[in-house]
Design an enzyme around this catalytic site. Structure first.
Site, PDB file in Angstrom:
ATOM      1  N   LYS A 116     -57.385 -35.459  25.786  1.00  0.00           N
ATOM      2  CA  LYS A 116     -56.661 -35.423  24.319  1.00  0.00           C
ATOM      3  C   LYS A 116     -56.467 -34.297  23.892  1.00  0.00           C
ATOM      4  CE  LYS A 116     -60.359 -35.528  21.397  1.00  0.00           C
ATOM      5  NZ  LYS A 116     -60.309 -34.535  20.340  1.00  0.00           N
ATOM      6  N   ASN A 117     -57.183 -33.195  24.264  1.00  0.00           N
ATOM      7  CA  ASN A 117     -56.963 -31.818  23.570  1.00  0.00           C
ATOM      8  C   ASN A 117     -56.012 -31.045  23.981  1.00  0.00           C
ATOM      9  OD1 ASN A 117     -58.825 -32.388  21.802  1.00  0.00           O
ATOM     10  ND2 ASN A 117     -60.470 -31.224  22.635  1.00  0.00           N
ATOM     11  N   CYS A 121     -65.680 -31.175   8.907  1.00  0.00           N
ATOM     12  CA  CYS A 121     -66.026 -32.364   9.669  1.00  0.00           C
ATOM     13  C   CYS A 121     -67.528 -32.476   9.879  1.00  0.00           C
ATOM     14  CB  CYS A 121     -65.194 -32.681  10.595  1.00  0.00           C
ATOM     15  SG  CYS A 121     -65.745 -31.469  11.888  1.00  0.00           S
ATOM     16  N   ASP A 143     -68.246 -28.913  23.674  1.00  0.00           N
ATOM     17  CA  ASP A 143     -67.827 -30.270  23.896  1.00  0.00           C
ATOM     18  C   ASP A 143     -68.649 -30.899  24.989  1.00  0.00           C
ATOM     19  OD1 ASP A 143     -64.402 -29.806  23.101  1.00  0.00           O
ATOM     20  OD2 ASP A 143     -65.963 -29.790  22.037  1.00  0.00           O
ATOM     21  N   ARG A 198     -62.436 -42.179  19.323  1.00  0.00           N
ATOM     22  CA  ARG A 198     -61.160 -41.056  19.176  1.00  0.00           C
ATOM     23  C   ARG A 198     -60.912 -40.423  20.393  1.00  0.00           C
ATOM     24  NH1 ARG A 198     -62.472 -37.469  14.142  1.00  0.00           N
ATOM     25  NH2 ARG A 198     -60.598 -36.515  14.995  1.00  0.00           N
ATOM     26  N   ARG A 225     -64.920 -25.814   9.899  1.00  0.00           N
ATOM     27  CA  ARG A 225     -63.844 -26.045  10.592  1.00  0.00           C
ATOM     28  C   ARG A 225     -62.529 -25.387   9.757  1.00  0.00           C
ATOM     29  NH1 ARG A 225     -64.312 -30.277  14.480  1.00  0.00           N
ATOM     30  NH2 ARG A 225     -62.398 -29.182  15.571  1.00  0.00           N
TER      31      ARG A 225
HETATM   32  C1  EPZ Z   1     -60.974 -27.229  19.353  1.00  0.00           C
HETATM   33  O1  EPZ Z   1     -61.290 -27.400  18.103  1.00  0.00           O
HETATM   34  C2  EPZ Z   1     -61.305 -28.420  20.026  1.00  0.00           C
HETATM   35  N1  EPZ Z   1     -60.472 -29.681  19.510  1.00  0.00           N
HETATM   36  C3  EPZ Z   1     -62.677 -29.046  19.731  1.00  0.00           C
HETATM   37  O2  EPZ Z   1     -62.678 -30.087  20.511  1.00  0.00           O
HETATM   38  C4  EPZ Z   1     -63.769 -27.782  20.431  1.00  0.00           C
HETATM   39  O3  EPZ Z   1     -64.842 -28.350  20.263  1.00  0.00           O
HETATM   40  C5  EPZ Z   1     -63.166 -26.376  19.811  1.00  0.00           C
HETATM   41  O4  EPZ Z   1     -61.658 -26.118  20.154  1.00  0.00           O
HETATM   42  C6  EPZ Z   1     -64.021 -25.544  20.677  1.00  0.00           C
HETATM   43  O5  EPZ Z   1     -63.771 -25.442  21.966  1.00  0.00           O
HETATM   44  C7  EPZ Z   1     -58.890 -29.601  19.703  1.00  0.00           C
HETATM   45  O6  EPZ Z   1     -58.602 -29.022  20.587  1.00  0.00           O
HETATM   46  C8  EPZ Z   1     -58.024 -30.467  19.148  1.00  0.00           C
HETATM   47  P1  EPZ Z   1     -61.983 -23.553  17.174  1.00  0.00           P
HETATM   48  P2  EPZ Z   1     -60.993 -26.142  17.242  1.00  0.00           P
HETATM   49  O7  EPZ Z   1     -60.821 -22.919  16.454  1.00  0.00           O
HETATM   50  O8  EPZ Z   1     -59.448 -25.439  17.541  1.00  0.00           O
HETATM   51  C9  EPZ Z   1     -63.987 -20.956  14.075  1.00  0.00           C
HETATM   52  C10 EPZ Z   1     -63.595 -32.559  20.594  1.00  0.00           C
HETATM   53  O9  EPZ Z   1     -64.941 -32.771  20.523  1.00  0.00           O
HETATM   54  N2  EPZ Z   1     -62.909 -20.767  13.339  1.00  0.00           N
HETATM   55  O10 EPZ Z   1     -61.976 -23.078  18.520  1.00  0.00           O
HETATM   56  O11 EPZ Z   1     -60.726 -26.675  15.895  1.00  0.00           O
HETATM   57  C11 EPZ Z   1     -64.635 -22.240  13.889  1.00  0.00           C
HETATM   58  O12 EPZ Z   1     -65.315 -22.710  12.760  1.00  0.00           O
HETATM   59  C12 EPZ Z   1     -63.063 -31.357  19.750  1.00  0.00           C
HETATM   60  O13 EPZ Z   1     -62.702 -32.693  21.440  1.00  0.00           O
HETATM   61  C13 EPZ Z   1     -62.518 -20.063  12.084  1.00  0.00           C
HETATM   62  O14 EPZ Z   1     -63.646 -19.570  11.539  1.00  0.00           O
HETATM   63  O15 EPZ Z   1     -62.136 -25.017  17.158  1.00  0.00           O
HETATM   64  C14 EPZ Z   1     -65.504 -22.577  14.885  1.00  0.00           C
HETATM   65  O16 EPZ Z   1     -66.839 -21.991  14.695  1.00  0.00           O
HETATM   66  C15 EPZ Z   1     -64.246 -30.978  18.753  1.00  0.00           C
HETATM   67  N3  EPZ Z   1     -61.149 -19.704  11.558  1.00  0.00           N
HETATM   68  C16 EPZ Z   1     -64.848 -21.452  16.087  1.00  0.00           C
HETATM   69  O17 EPZ Z   1     -63.933 -20.585  15.190  1.00  0.00           O
HETATM   70  C17 EPZ Z   1     -60.387 -20.401  11.815  1.00  0.00           C
HETATM   71  O18 EPZ Z   1     -59.169 -20.187  11.692  1.00  0.00           O
HETATM   72  C18 EPZ Z   1     -64.232 -22.048  17.165  1.00  0.00           C
HETATM   73  O19 EPZ Z   1     -63.069 -22.973  16.587  1.00  0.00           O
HETATM   74  C19 EPZ Z   1     -60.651 -21.204  13.304  1.00  0.00           C
HETATM   75  C20 EPZ Z   1     -61.652 -21.408  13.928  1.00  0.00           C
END
Ligand code: EPZ
Length: 434
Positions: A22-23, A120, A309, A401, A125
């Site tokens: 999915k991701n 969420c 995850d 999802r 996020r």
């Molecule tokens: C991706 O989310 C995945 N989703 C998530 O999978 C996964 O848990 C996550 O990466 C971490 O591996 C998809 O790929 C669609 P991040 P993402 O940006 O990209 C902070 C699932 O279960 N951050 O890597 O949204 C954020 O708050 C989902 O399939 C900022 O501060 O995660 C977090 O603490 C859930 N500012 C950390 O970075 C930003 O602009 C990592 O988030 C972006 C992120």
């Protein structure tokens, strides 16, 4: 609203197949915005988030077609004209990964309007790092009435250093950079396999990318991209979830169609916990357990560390292990929604900040539980597979999802699981034989 009825105590045996990731499919679908030609994606999983992205692209004027071609499911996306380059709140509020259209939209059309994703269940996020990168590439970012607008004549190459490692941030800015004027150097990038899969599609479309899968990527912008055909690779989190299912039920399960090289941390942890995990050929793993599991700590990290995850699913396993396991969640600030529900099933878990202390082995007892987010749902399914009696899981739309036909796949390897709607009362086990 669908529910699952699960009766525990049945070891999983046989072969279970992993669907496309999915991701990986989500950013690859967004990449279709970068060209007016057809982008054909194979092995796209049939899960709710993919349907949401399909609706999002169609709402912007894209042609989106899905068809089954024998053993594989294909999606064709053509963004010849994007009449309405806006990611509307009604769709974005259901899937924050909608922010993945921001970079490609502004790169292709010079303007993008995306509803602020909001938080969420697992955390705030934010997407500040996405926006900071786009500004460095020359986009003017404004926020008004809950929408983010990015506008530019043409993005220009820039030197971007991510303050934090962000998966979709890396993917969003990679998709912006491939059409930017000049070279973009991106440092402290996410190294997740999903970034590599996206880069493979973009390269097939004519992009010039070096370093995908490492912390530093260098992109030479081009003036246009063509269509391509690309097969989405297997979902490493679904595969890891199935490995845990085989171990927690003391089963003997073959997890097929997986990419073994993406599962190093999960395999090592399961072996440390006393499960047997063997490679079978090129794309299958065999997991076995005699029911005795040892406590083992995890600390979630960016790839190739133990994936956040997989944290909720591992916690379910830890409740069945002998001893004390420490589960530390370093990526998200609120990814313990499954803890209270596991505790209601009899698990002994104490939370202090971002660390959960899990004491096992606990005899879990079946009860009525509530799913709260995608991976917490998976954790409750795993717990119900070993609880004594019949559990009822509410709000399984969270599970839908990211897991394709999960009850059919689990039932085919011996789980007593049924999906029902508006269940009046726990059904008899015969009804679960399915
Ligand atoms: C991706 O989310 C995945 N989703 C998530 O999978 C996964 O848990 C996550 O990466 C971490 O591996 C998809 O790929 C669609 P991040 P993402 O940006 O990209 C902070 C699932 O279960 N951050 O890597 O949204 C954020 O708050 C989902 O399939 C900022 O501060 O995660 C977090 O603490 C859930 N500012 C950390 O970075 C930003 O602009 C990592 O988030 C972006 C992120």
């Amino acid at each position: 609203m669908d529910k699952f009825l699960i009766t525990g105590g049945h070891p999983l045996t046989g072969t279970i197949r992993v669907s496309g990731a999915k991701n990986s499919a989500l950013p690859c679908m967004a990449a279709a915005i970068l060209t007016a030609d057809d982008v054909i994606l194979e092995n796209v999983p049939q899960v709710r988030d993919i349907d949401t992205e399909r609706k999002l692209l169609a709402s912007m004027g894209a042609e989106v077609e899905l068809w089954d071609d024998g053993d594989t499911r294909r999606t064709r996306i053509r963004c010849a004209t994007l009449s309405d380059p806006i990611a509307k709140y009604e769709i974005v509020k259901t899937m924050r990964a909608s922010s993945l259209v921001l970079g490609p939209l502004v790169a292709r059309t010079g303007i993008a309007r995306v509803a602020m994703p909001g938080g969420c269940a697992i955390g705030g996020r934010p997407i500040d790092l996405h926006l900071k990168g786009l500004e460095k590439m020359g986009a003017v970012i404004t926020t008004q009435h809950g929408y983010i607008e990015a506008r530019t004549d043409r993005l220009r190459g820039a030197h971007i250093v991510f303050d934090k490692i962000t998966v979709t941030g890396t993917e969003d800015l990679l998709m912006a950079a491939v059409l930017a004027d000049g070279e973009t150097l991106m440092e402290n990038c996410a190294r997740e396999p999903e970034v590599v899969d996206l880069a493979a599609l973009l390269t097939a479309m004519g992009a010039r990318i070096q370093g995908a899968g490492t912390s530093t990527m260098c992109v030479q912008g081009v003036t246009s991209l063509s269509g391509a055909r690309h097969r989405i690779f297997p979902d490493r989190i679904e595969a890891g979830t199935f490995l845990i299912a085989g171990a927690i039920t003391a089963g003997d399960l073959v997890v097929a169609d997986c990419n073994i090289s993406h599962l190093g941390a999960a395999i090592a942890k399961l072996q440390e916990a006393g499960a047997r995990v063997d490679t079978l050929g090129r794309d299958a793993l065999r997991v076995r357990s005699n029911g005795y599991l040892r406590a083992a700590d995890i600390s979630t990290e960016e790839y190739p560390g133990f994936p956040t995850d997989m944290q909720a699913q591992y916690m379910a396993l830890a409740t069945q292990a002998d001893g004390v396991s420490l589960v530390k969640e370093n990526i998200f600030e609120n990814r313990f929604m499954h803890v209270q529900e596991l505790a209601r099933m009899g698990a002994d878990i104490r939370l202090e900040g971002r660390t959960a202390t899990v004491r096992g082995k606990a005899q879990l007892s079946a009860t009525h539980v509530m799913c709260s987010d995608l991976r917490a749902s998976a954790s409750l399914v795993l717990a119900a597979l070993v609880a004594d009696g019949q559990s009822v899981l509410d709000r399984v739309y969270h599970m839908d999802r990211g897991y394709e036909r999960i009850e059919e796949k689990l039932r085919a390897v011996g789980a007593k699981i049924a999906r029902v709607s508006n269940v009046p009362a726990p059904q008899s086990e015969e009804a679960l034989a399915g």
